[in-house]
Design a protein around this motif. Sequence first.
Motif, short mmCIF file in Angstrom:
data_model
loop_
_atom_site.label_atom_id
_atom_site.label_comp_id
_atom_site.label_asym_id
_atom_site.label_seq_id
_atom_site.Cartn_x
_atom_site.Cartn_y
_atom_site.Cartn_z
N GLY A 158 0.76 -1.24 0.00
CA GLY A 158 0.00 0.00 0.00
C GLY A 158 0.78 1.29 0.00
N ALA A 159 2.13 1.24 -0.04
CA ALA A 159 2.92 2.48 -0.07
C ALA A 159 2.53 3.31 -1.29
N ASP A 160 2.45 4.61 -1.10
CA ASP A 160 2.10 5.52 -2.19
C ASP A 160 3.32 5.93 -3.00
N PHE A 161 4.48 5.91 -2.39
CA PHE A 161 5.76 6.19 -3.04
C PHE A 161 6.77 5.18 -2.51
N VAL A 162 7.78 4.89 -3.33
CA VAL A 162 8.91 4.08 -2.88
C VAL A 162 10.17 4.90 -3.12
N ALA A 163 11.00 5.04 -2.07
CA ALA A 163 12.22 5.84 -2.15
C ALA A 163 13.45 4.98 -1.91
N THR A 164 14.51 5.30 -2.62
CA THR A 164 15.77 4.53 -2.52
C THR A 164 16.64 5.00 -1.36
N THR A 165 16.06 5.64 -0.40
CA THR A 165 16.75 6.30 0.72
C THR A 165 17.80 5.44 1.41
N LEU A 166 17.51 4.17 1.60
CA LEU A 166 18.36 3.33 2.44
C LEU A 166 19.31 2.43 1.65
N SER A 167 19.38 2.61 0.35
CA SER A 167 20.36 1.86 -0.44
C SER A 167 21.77 2.26 -0.01
N GLY A 168 22.53 1.28 0.46
CA GLY A 168 23.88 1.55 0.92
C GLY A 168 23.99 1.88 2.40
N TYR A 169 22.86 1.87 3.11
CA TYR A 169 22.88 2.27 4.51
C TYR A 169 22.40 1.20 5.48
N VAL A 170 22.07 0.03 4.97
CA VAL A 170 21.69 -1.08 5.84
C VAL A 170 22.54 -2.29 5.49
N PRO A 171 22.75 -3.21 6.43
CA PRO A 171 23.58 -4.39 6.16
C PRO A 171 23.09 -5.14 4.92
N GLY A 172 24.05 -5.52 4.07
CA GLY A 172 23.74 -6.26 2.86
C GLY A 172 23.44 -5.40 1.66
N SER A 173 23.43 -4.10 1.86
CA SER A 173 23.18 -3.17 0.75
C SER A 173 24.47 -2.43 0.44
N PRO A 174 25.12 -2.72 -0.69
CA PRO A 174 26.43 -2.14 -0.97
C PRO A 174 26.38 -0.63 -1.16
N ARG A 175 27.33 0.07 -0.56
CA ARG A 175 27.41 1.52 -0.65
C ARG A 175 28.07 1.92 -1.97
N GLN A 176 27.50 2.88 -2.65
CA GLN A 176 28.04 3.40 -3.90
C GLN A 176 28.44 4.84 -3.69
#
Length: 224
Positions: A142-160
């Motif tokens: 049900g989210a109205d928007f999806v944002a890439t805010t946490l890409s690279g900031y949580v474990p398992g998400s590579p930082r670019q």
Amino acid sequence: MIPSPAEALKGRLIVSCQAPPGDPMRHTDTLVRMALAAEAGGAAAVRVNDPEVVAATVARAGLPVIGLWKDGDSGVFITPTAGHALALVDAGAAVVAADATARPRPDGSTFAALVEAVHAAGALVMADVSAYEEGRRAAEEGADFVATTLSGYVPGSPRQPGPDLRLVADLAVGCGVPVIAEGRVATPEQAADALAAGAWSVVVGTAITAPTALTRLFVEGMAG
């Protein structure tokens, strides 16, 4: 006809007006002035942390406010519970941003329950995610928007070094709701690239509203 919140953001800039704990800029009136400066510069909306700052910004700025609540100074979870989310709606947030990663919520609740509560209160939800499957699931919930805010900031998400344009592009094709590019957008060119990749709109924070961090970059660069 008044455009919908989504239409009002299409192709436009959202400015994140925040400051970390201990930063001299972390003062309600200062953060509101950041928002007013963003409005004067042509931003479509602002992203603001904490109900007090949300309420103060809503009272003085003419822009839609995307509210979030980073509760705590370490191990921070963006808007961890429905209670946090509803406090932001009560403060006047038109959109509530909340963590929608695979990490368990601190109170054991679900993202879907938060979405339901926020919608019932008359506001929209922006899902902050780090990966494609998280974004797709958030949209299904049900989210109205999806944002890439946490890409690279949580474990398992590579930082670019720059924004995660691949994630933006994948979500724009596959999640079915407007995708907001956020995270490490440092230049107008990168913001334009995000739109070209399929972003509905783009959030910029540090590059506009973080003098402490920007000063540190210059100091470190000059030190070799």
